[in-house]
Design a protein around this motif. Structure first.
Motif, short mmCIF file in Angstrom:
data_model
loop_
_atom_site.label_atom_id
_atom_site.label_comp_id
_atom_site.label_asym_id
_atom_site.label_seq_id
_atom_site.Cartn_x
_atom_site.Cartn_y
_atom_site.Cartn_z
N ASN A 130 0.78 -1.10 0.08
CA ASN A 130 -0.01 0.05 -0.22
C ASN A 130 1.05 1.27 0.00
O ASN A 130 0.55 2.16 -0.69
CB ASN A 130 -1.11 -0.08 1.38
N LEU A 131 1.92 1.19 0.76
CA LEU A 131 2.89 2.38 0.82
C LEU A 131 3.55 2.61 -0.64
O LEU A 131 3.54 3.75 -1.03
CB LEU A 131 4.03 2.00 1.81
N ALA A 132 3.77 1.58 -1.02
CA ALA A 132 4.45 1.58 -2.52
C ALA A 132 3.49 2.29 -3.43
O ALA A 132 3.82 2.95 -4.31
CB ALA A 132 4.93 0.38 -3.11
N GLY A 133 2.13 1.76 -3.31
CA GLY A 133 1.11 2.21 -4.25
C GLY A 133 1.02 3.82 -4.11
O GLY A 133 0.90 4.55 -5.09
N TYR A 142 3.23 -10.37 -19.88
CA TYR A 142 2.27 -11.17 -18.79
C TYR A 142 0.90 -10.74 -18.65
O TYR A 142 0.64 -9.50 -18.77
CB TYR A 142 3.30 -10.81 -17.45
N VAL A 143 0.28 -11.55 -18.39
CA VAL A 143 -1.25 -11.24 -18.27
C VAL A 143 -1.75 -11.65 -17.07
O VAL A 143 -1.27 -11.72 -15.94
CB VAL A 143 -1.99 -12.63 -19.21
N ALA A 144 -3.06 -11.64 -16.91
CA ALA A 144 -3.87 -11.67 -15.73
C ALA A 144 -3.58 -12.74 -14.74
O ALA A 144 -3.81 -12.58 -13.53
CB ALA A 144 -5.38 -11.49 -15.93
N ASN A 145 -3.02 -13.95 -15.16
CA ASN A 145 -2.80 -14.88 -14.21
C ASN A 145 -1.18 -14.89 -13.81
O ASN A 145 -0.91 -15.91 -13.28
CB ASN A 145 -3.40 -16.39 -14.62
N SER A 146 -0.74 -13.64 -13.88
CA SER A 146 0.67 -13.80 -13.35
C SER A 146 0.80 -12.97 -12.22
O SER A 146 -0.38 -12.25 -11.88
CB SER A 146 1.59 -13.08 -14.56
N LEU A 147 1.91 -12.65 -11.55
CA LEU A 147 1.83 -11.92 -10.40
C LEU A 147 1.64 -10.50 -10.32
O LEU A 147 1.53 -9.62 -9.53
CB LEU A 147 3.04 -12.18 -9.53
N PHE A 148 1.77 -9.91 -11.77
CA PHE A 148 1.68 -8.34 -11.88
C PHE A 148 0.09 -8.04 -11.55
O PHE A 148 0.10 -6.71 -11.30
CB PHE A 148 2.08 -8.29 -13.41
N GLN A 149 -0.77 -8.84 -11.73
CA GLN A 149 -2.10 -8.58 -11.75
C GLN A 149 -2.43 -8.20 -10.24
O GLN A 149 -2.71 -6.95 -9.72
CB GLN A 149 -3.13 -9.58 -12.22
N PRO A 150 -2.29 -9.12 -9.27
CA PRO A 150 -2.57 -8.62 -7.93
C PRO A 150 -1.57 -7.44 -7.47
O PRO A 150 -2.20 -6.72 -6.68
CB PRO A 150 -2.00 -9.91 -7.02
N ALA A 151 -0.11 -7.44 -7.84
CA ALA A 151 0.55 -6.24 -7.41
C ALA A 151 -0.07 -4.99 -7.93
O ALA A 151 -0.15 -4.07 -7.17
CB ALA A 151 1.94 -6.36 -7.89
N LEU A 152 -0.40 -4.80 -9.21
CA LEU A 152 -0.91 -3.59 -9.82
C LEU A 152 -2.20 -3.43 -9.06
O LEU A 152 -2.47 -1.99 -9.01
CB LEU A 152 -0.82 -3.52 -11.20
N SER A 153 -3.10 -4.19 -8.93
CA SER A 153 -4.42 -3.90 -8.51
C SER A 153 -4.39 -3.48 -7.01
O SER A 153 -4.98 -2.66 -6.70
CB SER A 153 -5.50 -4.84 -8.66
N GLN A 154 -3.49 -4.17 -6.21
CA GLN A 154 -3.23 -3.76 -4.93
C GLN A 154 -2.73 -2.31 -4.96
O GLN A 154 -2.89 -1.31 -3.98
CB GLN A 154 -2.25 -4.66 -4.10
N MET A 155 -1.97 -1.55 -5.87
CA MET A 155 -1.45 -0.42 -6.04
C MET A 155 -2.33 0.38 -6.85
O MET A 155 -2.10 1.65 -7.10
CB MET A 155 -0.11 -0.30 -6.61
N SER A 164 8.30 -11.96 -3.88
CA SER A 164 8.27 -11.25 -5.21
C SER A 164 7.13 -10.23 -5.42
O SER A 164 7.56 -9.03 -6.08
CB SER A 164 7.88 -12.20 -6.48
N LEU A 165 5.98 -10.42 -5.13
CA LEU A 165 5.12 -9.39 -5.08
C LEU A 165 5.55 -8.05 -4.32
O LEU A 165 5.57 -6.83 -4.90
CB LEU A 165 3.63 -9.58 -4.19
N VAL A 166 6.04 -8.40 -3.08
CA VAL A 166 6.58 -6.93 -2.54
C VAL A 166 7.74 -6.43 -3.17
O VAL A 166 7.90 -5.12 -3.06
CB VAL A 166 6.93 -7.37 -1.07
N GLY A 167 8.53 -7.19 -3.65
CA GLY A 167 9.80 -6.82 -4.26
C GLY A 167 9.33 -5.83 -5.52
O GLY A 167 9.85 -4.80 -6.00
N LEU A 168 8.30 -6.44 -6.48
CA LEU A 168 7.77 -5.61 -7.44
C LEU A 168 7.27 -4.43 -7.03
O LEU A 168 7.47 -3.32 -7.75
CB LEU A 168 6.74 -6.72 -8.02
N ALA A 169 6.33 -4.39 -6.01
CA ALA A 169 5.49 -3.08 -5.49
C ALA A 169 7.03 -1.92 -5.31
O ALA A 169 6.82 -0.91 -5.76
CB ALA A 169 4.73 -3.59 -4.58
N HIS A 170 8.01 -2.49 -4.49
CA HIS A 170 8.71 -1.67 -4.15
C HIS A 170 9.57 -1.25 -5.61
O HIS A 170 9.74 0.22 -5.41
CB HIS A 170 9.91 -2.62 -3.38
#
Lengths: 335, 720
Positions: free
Chosen positions: A196-199, A226-239, A316-322
């Motif tokens: 959330n902070l990263a977002g 990378y599409v919806a079933n990869s980890l980018f989807q939850p990371a970006l939507s959380q941000m 990976s999610l956290v690293g990606l967000a950061h």
């Protein structure tokens, strides 16, 4: 003859309990305390019985400050465990960890067992492995570890789209496996806060950019989106951002596309390129006529992200967000 | 027996040199002779062709050349059809818009235009250039089988680019051509140096090219494994993807073509003169060595250009040149033009087919891999056409003094080596002396023993093959059986699950065996029709086919196939304590069988004619020996994967140590093979512990280095 499966024989050095010492300590007690003696005798015997690494069924409960030795060939599990503060004792392909995974850094005590899909059997035989945490990709190598319990934990989308729960669930399962559910829960909460902070930070830096497309180059002409079933989807939507995709991907979470397909993206979609990107490919991309016409970096927004392990877990999610919060975006709405 | 060659083969050799000196005329004479005679089997070329007056064209020759022209026309039609199909698949706008300048199209259309038109242009030009290069090489070494692939030109350029890309990427980007040029010159020089002592005997030349190919590919493999962190993206470049993103490559190749035409024009006359005979050309005032050097330079530059732009494309040059030979074009200028055209068409067709298959297989297919897969049938066809040329000579490359060999010392040495290999190991704590018997018994000893057994089998197979074909460069992997077994396993792994079988150890064994048997049957079928020397070229084709399939496997990205990849390089990873004893048993049984064959083999080594008179049933014994060789190489392939160089170099090693006669050479080679493999396996296992270098790769490097050292010891008065 052609078989990667090993038959494992019990060959560990069995730590012989010094039974005689235990008997002496017991027999020195006085006769009057017969009941106490008997009780002490029984407990002493059970305490003397050191578990050999091969006999997991007779394992006594470990006291709280003894770690369970986990071997985790899967990078996602290894990374999440390390981020939780419980690094595995062994994982594979450590020499390319920095290139493909980046964060978290593995401690130096973690042993490199060689190629993940074909680990070094004689090295594994020398490690005191208590548990193996992997998933179905590594099932063929499970017999190398002997009779230790093997658990399958997979950070992957259950449905067409990956959700936050797809990443918290396995994390909590990991916590249960290592007998530290609180550690996992704390980590989940911390990750949520970090993302959330990263977002918020990203929103502050680039308020105009709402949509992202994520690619990784195989060579100058071919890339994976990378599409919806990869980890980018939850990371970006959380941000609070949107992931733009060009089609339905495969079960690994990407769709192979060519350079020309990028023209189908809207002008306001920001392109993120995931490292590693070799200098030769970089030069070839610059020379490409299509890339020059697309004008990413000038008319369209683009940025380059440090490596993130696409099949990784919560870490990976956290690293990606950061990384997203600190990324340098060029061109288009970013300038 | 290899050294005591009497005068008979020398006489043959002298005539064969004459034979080789007239490739064009001898080919056309042999063709016209073949066409006019009804019973080709009785035709004996061994005494050298008398100067034949030009044969009148009769009906059968007309039909045959018509057949060939029909093939060329089919080729053209196929290329046009495939490109039309491709355009229909990808381009939705009117065809005329395909040729508009790029800036007038929108981005998506421009990308497709580049994908279609630029790729086609690159394919045409690159194929044409490679065809011309091969014709020039054939003029140079006067051998209808020479080409950029078989002489290892491209692989040297590629290795140089790989080295520079790993360590000096900026140089690779801006100076790629120069780097590739240096690499091409070096590898060509190696091939020529290896075959120079035998006066560029055609078979030796091709096999020298094979040796250089294997060695450099092994070095490339080691580099990629060592520096795994940096070799990202190398793979796709090396595979030969032709798809284009801009016009720069097309422009560069077009400039090269024009420059090459300009440079070749003044060379036409000297080359025509040189095709007759060296002495005559010298008398006519042609600076032979200067022309040769110029041709070598041109070949190197052009190949370097093509390789640095599009990667390694194999067999197109060979295909174009062989088609030109088959069509009987004799004038050098017409040959060059025809080679350009045919090479262009071949590569264009291959590229179109690869692009058409992409959506079907849903993965990118490199044209370079497809040409490899097409190479094998091409070589077999080529061999069948060439079978008039009987190359019966044997050129001893290494002589040794006939000294008594103390076997027990060598045997003891091998045992000591195995023991040491189990003692000096790396484990969790780094290097040290192992005291843990349990781990040694479970993991280390089976691997060393399996390496020893495999080395023994391959060395024995090498000795048998070299004596049988009377060629010092023969070896079982060159025969293609191990490649066939490996292909069988790969295809089984890929296709069996979809057919309902589980791809377990047993089924893969069966598929590997069936692959080996298929190749063996092919060889036996060919053995009756061609001289045994040419069989060795079948192996090159099959190995190239396996290479192509392997590339596709690597690019498909399936992680389970990665485990298979290391097996394909030859590794003892799957050795188990229970099965290794079976392997040793099989090795000893086959070794004993081979000992039985020593006597007939010695007699066969004198030549088939002599052998027949001495009462040896040539064909059954040959077939039995081939079957034995196939069994040996299949067993070792299934255990350890396809290995190179052990069968090639260990017999020579044995000879150089004094075991000159076959009865001594066979057992000594067996012991040495075991020893070398144990060493290679040990190095492979521990040099980058816990990662592994495949034992086959290490053995290939040891063998290649040894071969280079071997050249120095070649006796000068070899084949006068």
């Amino acid at each position: 003859m052609f078989s990667v499966l090993y038959k494992y024989k019990f060959s560990r050095l069995i730590i012989k309990p010094s039974v005689s010492d235990c008997f002496n300590s017991v027999l020195l007690k006085r006769k009057g305390w017969a009941v106490i003696t008997a009780l002490v005798f029984t407990t002493a015997l059970t305490a003397c019985q050191q578990p050999t690494t091969g006999q997991k069924d007779a394992r006594v409960d470990q006291p709280d400050n003894v770690k369970i030795n986990i071997a985790s060939p899967d990078w996602g599990n290894a990374a999440t465990l390390t981020a939780m503060g419980y690094p595995p004792i062994a994982t594979g392909d450590i020499r390319v960890w920095d290139r493909w995974v980046g964060t978290p850094k593995l401690p130096t005590s973690t042993v490199d067992v060689g190629i993940r899909y074909q680990p070094n059997a004689e090295l594994i035989a020398q490690l005191p492995v208590d548990m193996v945490v992997d998933n179905f990709f590594y099932e063929h190598a499970r017999s190398l570890y002997g009779d230790v319990p093997a658990e399958s934990i997979m950070f992957a989308a259950k449905g067409e789209s990956a959700t936050w729960a797809d990443y918290t669930e396995p994390t909590r399962q990991l916590g249960k496996l290592i007998d530290e559910p609180k550690l996992a829960e704390d980590y989940v909460i911390k990750s949520h806060k970090d993302i959330n902070l990263a977002g918020a930070r990203l929103q502050q830096r680039y308020p105009n950019i709402k949509k992202f497309a994520v690619v990784q180059f195989a060579d100058a002409n071919n890339m994976r989106m990378y599409v919806a079933n990869s980890l980018f989807q939850p990371a970006l939507s959380q941000m609070q951002k949107e992931l733009v995709v060009l089609g339905l991907g495969n079960s690994y979470g990407f769709v192979p596309i060519r350079m020309g397909d990028l023209a189908q993206l809207d002008e306001d979609v920001c392109l993120l390129i995931i490292d590693p990107l070799s200098p030769i490919t970089r030069a070839e991309i610059k020379d490409s006529l299509v890339w020059q016409r697309l004008s990413y970096g000038n008319q369209r927004c683009m940025g380059e992200l440090p490596p993130v392990w696409i099949y990784g877990g919560m870490s990976s999610l956290v690293g990606l967000a950061h990384n997203l919060s600190t990324v340098e975006l060029k061109g288009g709405a970013a300038s | 027996m290899n050294t005591h060659i009497d005068n008979h083969p020398q006489h043959l050799n002298a005539n064969n040199t004459n034979n080789i000196a007239n490739p064009m005329t001898s080919l056309s004479t042999s063709q016209s002779v073949e066409l006019s005679k009804q019973s080709p089997k009785t035709r004996q070329q061994s005494s050298g062709p008398p100067p034949t007056p030009p044969q009148p064209q009769n009906v059968s020759s007309f039909i045959n050349s018509w057949r060939l022209w029909a093939m060329v026309i089919t080729l053209i039609l196929l290329s046009l059809w495939s490109s039309w199909a491709l355009i229909a698949q990808e381009w939705t706008r009117p065809i005329s818009e395909l040729f508009l300048p790029s800036s007038q199209l929108d981005i998506a259309s421009m990308a497709t235009q580049l994908h279609l038109v630029a790729t086609s242009i690159v394919a045409l030009l690159a194929g044409g250039l490679l065809g011309v290069v091969s014709i020039l090489l054939q003029q140079l070494v006067k051998n209808p089988l020479a080409s950029d692939t078989t002489l290892g030109v491209g692989v040297g350029a590629q290795l140089a680019m790989l080295i520079v890309s790993l360590f000096l990427p900026s140089l690779a980007i801006y100076g790629g051509v120069y780097v590739a040029f240096v690499g091409a010159i070096i590898s060509m020089g190696l091939v020529f140096a290896l075959s120079a002592p035998s006066r560029f005997n055609p078979l030796i030349l091709i096999l020298a090219g094979l040796v250089v190919n294997i060695l450099l590919a092994a070095v490339a493999n080691v580099l990629v494994l060592f520096f795994a962190e940096r070799s990202n993206g190398m793979l796709s470049w090396a595979a030969g993807f032709l798809a284009q993103n801009s016009w720069s490559t097309s422009l560069m190749l077009a400039i090269t073509t024009i420059a090459m035409t300009a440079v070749c024009l003044p060379l036409l006359k000297p080359l025509t003169l040189m095709s007759l005979d060296d002495m005559q050309a010298k008398r006519l005032g042609v600076p032979i060595n200067g022309i040769r050097a110029t041709v070598v330079l041109i070949v190197a530059i052009v190949t370097a250009l093509v390789v640095s732009e599009v990667g390694l494309i194999g067999f197109i040059g060979l295909g174009a040149a062989s088609l030109v030979n088959a069509l009987g074009v004799s004038s050098i200028s017409k040959r060059l033009v025809a080679a350009f055209g045919l090479g262009a068409l071949l590569l264009w067709l291959t590229s179109n087919v690869a692009l058409l298959l992409e959506p079907i297989l849903s993965m990118q297919i490199p044209a370079g891999a497809m040409t490899g897969i097409l190479g094998a049938p091409l070589i077999i066809w080529l061999i069948l056409r060439q079978r008039r040329e009987r190359i019966e000579t044997v050129i001893p490359t290494l002589t040794g003094k006939n000294t008594p060999v103390a076997y027990w010392r060598w045997g003891l040495g091998v045992v000591v080596m195995i023991v040491l290999a189990c003692l000096f190991v790396q484990d969790v704590n780094g290097w040290g002396v192992s005291t843990d018997w349990a781990i040694t018994e479970q993991y280390r000893l089976p691997r060393s023993l399996s390496a020893a057994a495999t080395g023994l089998m391959l060395a024995v197979a090498g000795v048998l093959l070299q004596t049988l074909t009377r060629n010092p460069m023969a070896s079982p992997e060159v025969l293609g059986v191990s490649s066939g077994a490996a292909l069988g396993v790969i295809l089984g792994f890929l296709l069996l699950p979809s057919l309902g079988f589980s791809a377990g150890a047993g089924t893969l064994l069966m598929s590997g065996l069936s692959g080996a048997i298929a190749v063996l049957l092919l060889i036996i079928w060919l053995a009756r029709r061609v001289s045994s020397g040419y069989l060795l070229l079948v192996g090159i084709g099959i190995a190239a086919m396996m290479d192509g399939v392997m590339h596709m496997v690597k690019l498909s990205g399936d992680p389970r196939l990665e485990a298979m990849l290391s097996w394909l390089s030859g590794t003892t990873y799957s050795a188990q304590p229970s099965t290794v004893w079976y392997l040793i048993g099989i090795a000893l049984v086959l070794f004993a069988l081979s000992l039985l064959f020593i006597k007939p083999l010695r007699v066969l080594g004198l030549g088939t004619g002599v052998a027949r008179t001495l009462g040896v049933a040539v064909t059954p014994v040959t077939i039995a020996l081939l079957a034995l060789v196939a069994a040996l190489s299949t067993a070792s392939t299934l255990a350890v994967g396809p290995l190179s160089f052990i069968g090639l170099m260990v017999p020579h090693l044995a000879t150089s140590l004094g075991a000159v006669r076959l009865e001594r050479q066979l057992p000594l080679a067996a012991l040495l093979g075991a020893g070398v493999m144990v060493l290679a396996d040990w190095i492979g296992r521990y040099v980058i512990f816990p990662y592994e270098l495949p034992a086959g790769t290490v053995a290939a490097i040891i063998g290649g280095a040894y071969f280079l050292w071997l050249i120095r010891k070649v006796p000068i008065a070899v084949s006068r």
